[in-house]
Design an enzyme around this catalytic site. Structure first.
Site, PDB file in Angstrom:
ATOM      1  CE  LYS A 103      36.387 -21.015 -27.458  1.00  0.00           C
ATOM      2  NZ  LYS A 103      37.191 -19.820 -27.745  1.00  0.00           N
ATOM      3  CB  ILE A 104      32.307 -24.492 -23.408  1.00  0.00           C
ATOM      4  CG1 ILE A 104      32.187 -25.094 -22.016  1.00  0.00           C
ATOM      5  CG2 ILE A 104      32.585 -25.573 -24.428  1.00  0.00           C
ATOM      6  CD1 ILE A 104      31.379 -24.241 -21.093  1.00  0.00           C
TER       7      ILE A 104
ATOM      8  CB  ALA B 268      44.953 -24.389 -18.908  1.00  0.00           C
TER       9      ALA B 268
ATOM     10  CG  HIS C 253      42.863 -16.488 -23.298  1.00  0.00           C
ATOM     11  ND1 HIS C 253      42.306 -17.482 -24.075  1.00  0.00           N
ATOM     12  CD2 HIS C 253      42.020 -16.334 -22.247  1.00  0.00           C
ATOM     13  CE1 HIS C 253      41.182 -17.901 -23.520  1.00  0.00           C
ATOM     14  NE2 HIS C 253      40.987 -17.215 -22.411  1.00  0.00           N
TER      15      HIS C 253
END
Length: 269
Positions: A52-53, A105, A142
């Site tokens: 995941k990245i 972000a 998140h």
């Protein structure tokens, strides 16, 4: 084969079946759970074959990795939030906690604003740091999106709303990358396995709960399932044409500003 992903509910929901041998894969899969910025840094080193990245990090990795069409995080209403103890009239000169310089972000805030001082820390440390006055504001991701009011914080800016208003496109947050040296056949088989893992989770959601709670930082059912509903969607099954356009637009804007290098490699197989 090692597969890296975060301990957030959207990832553990998606990869539960693959990590537990519930779906077919090209070979045995061993999960490696870490904070997303740690995974970003590891990918820059080429450490894991499948990981995941953040899409922002993928912009620096296109020569070594290719994104799978399944397993990613894109959508509407999924944007990182800038929070503070009260209204911020401007960001210039302010100390802003960020979840890593390679996160989407941070890239989005850098596209929108200049002159702030980023203070890097793991994402789950950001809200307490803002609450304690260690920084002027924090960029949260998140499950923090659902819990920041508990810390007495207010939303200053929704970067997803800004992106959608600017582009009309969904926001690309994260992808699953495979090292290109695995070869096309193996990568396509892994893409199929990730999609089938998510389909298994949709069909057996109750079976995933113990695994999700084993790793989640927030254990309340309401927060966990709100997180999954927000970040797991049709784009997670297949990025689709609209999702691809969103990624290309993010990279185009960042390349124009000199925030990401250019690449001629295809984004997806």
């Amino acid at each position: 084969m090692q597969l890296g992903y975060s301990f957030c509910p959207n990832d553990t929901f998606i990869f539960y079946a693959l990590a537990h041998g519930k779906v077919a894969a090209p070979g045995p899969v061993t999960e490696v759970l870490e904070d997303v910025e740690t995974l970003n840094v590891w990918a820059l080193e080429g450490r894991l074959p499948l990981t995941k990245i953040s899409y922002a990090a993928y912009g620096r990795l296109r020569e070594r990795y290719v994104a799978l069409r399944s397993g990613g995080a894109l959508g509407r209403g999924v944007g990182p939030l800038l929070v503070a103890r009260g209204p911020l009239d401007a960001l210039r000169g302010k100390r802003i906690a960020v979840p890593g310089r390679h996160t989407t972000a941070f890239l989005l805030l850098s596209l929108l604003e200049e002159g702030f001082t980023p203070v890097e820390m793991r994402y789950d440390r950001i809200m307490p740091a803002v609450q304690a006055g260690e920084v002027d504001g924090g960029l949260i991701i998140h499950e923090s999106r659902f819990t920041y009011p508990r810390y007495g914080l207010v939303k200053v800016l929704d970067l997803g709303e800004w992106w959608e208003g600017e582009t009309g496109l969904p926001l690309p947050l994260g992808a699953i990358l495979a090292r290109r040296d695995l070869g096309e056949a193996a990568i396509r088989a892994l893409d199929k396995a990730v999609r089938e893992s998510l389909e298994y989770a949709y069909a057996h959601p109750e079976e995933t709960v113990a695994y999700i709670k084993q790793h989640a930082l927030e254990l309340e059912d309401e927060v966990i399932w709100a997180h999954i509903r927000t970040y797991v969607n049709d784009f997670s099954l297949d990025v689709g044409e609209e999702g691809e356009r969103a990624v290309r637009e993010l990279f185009r804007r960042a390349e124009e500003r000199g925030l990401l290098p250019t690449s001629r490699q295809p984004l997806y197989l």
